[in-house]
Structure formats: structure tokens, C-alpha cells
Design an enzyme around this catalytic site. Structure first.
Site, PDB file in Angstrom:
ATOM      1  N   HIS A 146       0.815  -1.221   0.000  1.00  0.00           N
ATOM      2  CA  HIS A 146       0.000   0.000   0.000  1.00  0.00           C
ATOM      3  C   HIS A 146       0.843   1.263   0.000  1.00  0.00           C
ATOM      4  CE1 HIS A 146      -4.200  -1.386   0.393  1.00  0.00           C
ATOM      5  NE2 HIS A 146      -3.678  -2.455   0.972  1.00  0.00           N
ATOM      6  N   GLU A 219      -6.282 -12.561   0.826  1.00  0.00           N
ATOM      7  CA  GLU A 219      -7.246 -11.504   1.123  1.00  0.00           C
ATOM      8  C   GLU A 219      -8.202 -11.300  -0.048  1.00  0.00           C
ATOM      9  OE1 GLU A 219      -4.889  -8.070   2.002  1.00  0.00           O
ATOM     10  OE2 GLU A 219      -3.868  -9.016   3.695  1.00  0.00           O
ATOM     11  N   HIS A 222      -8.027  -7.406  -1.354  1.00  0.00           N
ATOM     12  CA  HIS A 222      -6.786  -6.709  -1.706  1.00  0.00           C
ATOM     13  C   HIS A 222      -6.378  -7.009  -3.151  1.00  0.00           C
ATOM     14  CE1 HIS A 222      -2.556  -5.267  -0.665  1.00  0.00           C
ATOM     15  NE2 HIS A 222      -2.390  -5.866  -1.825  1.00  0.00           N
TER      16      HIS A 222
END
Length: 254
Positions: A146, A219, A222
Site C-alpha cells: 500500500h 485476502e 486486496h
């Protein structure tokens, strides 16, 4: 006793050794045509974004692909839209959230972090959290996804912007967060909630995949384009986005 640190105990990812040649693309605000879930969850916890550090930012190439993913989704499901949970995350925020995740999981398991007799249980917490939260590395060769402006956490929402039930909360620690967690139950019980949740996760992944994104293996929420995880999953030689610490900073090349 010194607090156990995720920076010390988290293992590197299989994509951590992928080389990065940052293309220098700008970090821009996500347009409001892509709904977002507000208030921002980490800012609400007090995560240290700093002045004017808007978390709803991504590299421009990633934004372009998100808009394409929205179009792909609505071609198949015109009643749905993407809803952004989190996007750009500076490394101090990553460190804050890793500590928050470990502390939250310790409370859930009724562990005390300063209790030496619980060291093995604490290590299991750190390992479990480490499957979902990247180390807040300051090494330009191993940036958290991120921090590059290449990764986005998102879900599906209805036409009013209300997030749908996906069978597990974003950031949940455990197997329930894996993209195909409900696959077998969905095959066995086509009228069940498990089937609905699996179908929704598939619809999200398909729209994002058509736009060029790669999904995190642990995930359902994500996705990224251009970072080391994306390069690893697609087999390209280099990632094109490295850590981007500030919106107006020139990204570093590893």
C-alpha cells in the site's frame, strides 16, 4: 521487556525479492465516481497520516484500471459498484496498523504481550497477523504494497453505496479471508449464504482481473497493479511502483 516487533518477526513474502524500477508516475486522488467507505477506518483510529495526507490516493495508472474495473463489473452487474476501503498507506500508518492488529488479536485471544509465559502464543499471533499485514519496511527494496500507491482494498456495494456482506470483514485475521474460503460450501449448497458470498467474491475478483489487477492470495479484498506482488503473480521481470511516501514526493527506485 521490549515489545515484540512485526518488523523483527514477520517473514518476507515470496514477492519481496522482485526488483523494482519505479516509473515515476504521480500519486493522485481517486475520483469520487468510485465510491469510498467513510469515515476512513484507519484515520478514525488515529493512524498518523499527517497533514493533508489523503489515504484515497493511488498511482494514476492504477486509478485508470480501477475505473475500467468498475465498467467491467457493471457490464455484468449494473446494480453493483466498487467501494474503496483503503488505498495509499504511508509506512508510519502501516507500522501503526500492524501494532493495532497484533494488539487486537491478543485481546481476542486473551493474551498479555508482556507475559513471558505466553511467548509461544504471542508468536502465533504475530505469524497469523503477518499473513495479512506486510512488515512496515523502510527498505526501498521491500516496500509494503500500500505504500507504493499500487494496492487497493475494496468491496462491492449496491447502487446506494451500501457495502455488501462478503462473508467476512475486511482485515479479518484467519482463513475466512481467503478468496476461495467458501468455494466448497458453495458447490455443496447452491442455495446457501456461502454460495452468495463466494459468488460476490468471484464477481469482484473477475472485474478486477479483467482490468489487470492481481489479487492477494490471502485476502479477498486486496488487489494491486504494478507492485512486487503483481509482478510475482504475473511473472513480469520488474515491479513498476516502489514506495511513495508523500503525494508530492518523487518515488524511490530500488
Amino acid at each position: 521487556m521490549e515489545m515484540l516487533s512485526a518488523r523483527t518477526f514477520f517473514r518476507l513474502r515470496p514477492w519481496s525479492d522482485w526488483p523494482i524500477r519505479d516509473c515515476g508516475e504521480s500519486l493522485n486522488q481517486i475520483p469520487l465516481s468510485l465510491p469510498r467507505l467513510e469515515p476512513h477506518p484507519y484515520a478514525s483510529l488515529g493512524a498518523p497520516y499527517g497533514v493533508d495526507a489523503d489515504p484515497f490516493r493511488l498511482r494514476q495508472g492504477v486509478i485508470d484500471r480501477l475505473l475500467r474495473a468498475q465498467d467491467e463489473l457493471q457490464q455484468e452487474h449494473p446494480e453493483l459498484c466498487l467501494a474503496i476501503f483503503d488505498a495509499w498507506r504511508p509506512i508510519p500508518v502501516q507500522a501503526f496498523m500492524v501494532e493495532h492488529a497484533i494488539a487486537k488479536e491478543c485481546r481476542k485471544r486473551k493474551l498479555k504481550r508482556d507475559d513471558l509465559s505466553q511467548a509461544e502464543e504471542l508468536q502465533r499471533v504475530i505469524d497469523d497477523v503477518g499473513r495479512f499485514w506486510a512488515p512496515p519496511s523502510l527498505d526501498p527494496c521491500t516496500p509494503p504494497p500500500h505504500s507504493t500507491g499500487a494496492a487497493v482494498d475494496l468491496t462491492l456495494a449496491d447502487c446506494h453505496g451500501t457495502a455488501l456482506n462478503m462473508g467476512g470483514e475486511i482485515d479479518a485475521i484467519g482463513n475466512i479471508s481467503e478468496p476461495d474460503h467458501y468455494r466448497e460450501a458453495a458447490l455443496d449448497q447452491p442455495q446457501s449464504e456461502a454460495y452468495l458470498w463466494h459468488h460476490r467474491r468471484q464477481s469482484l475478483a473477475e472485474a478486477m482481473g479483467k482490468a489487470g489487477f492481481s489479487q492477494h492470495p490471502n485476502e479477498w479484498w486486496h488487489f494491486s497493479y504494478g507492485d512486487q506482488l503483481w509482478a510475482w503473480r504475473t511473472g513480469v521481470a520488474e515491479a513498476i511502483y516502489g514506495a511513495c511516501p508523500l503525494p508530492d514526493s518523487k518515488p524511490r527506485t530500488a
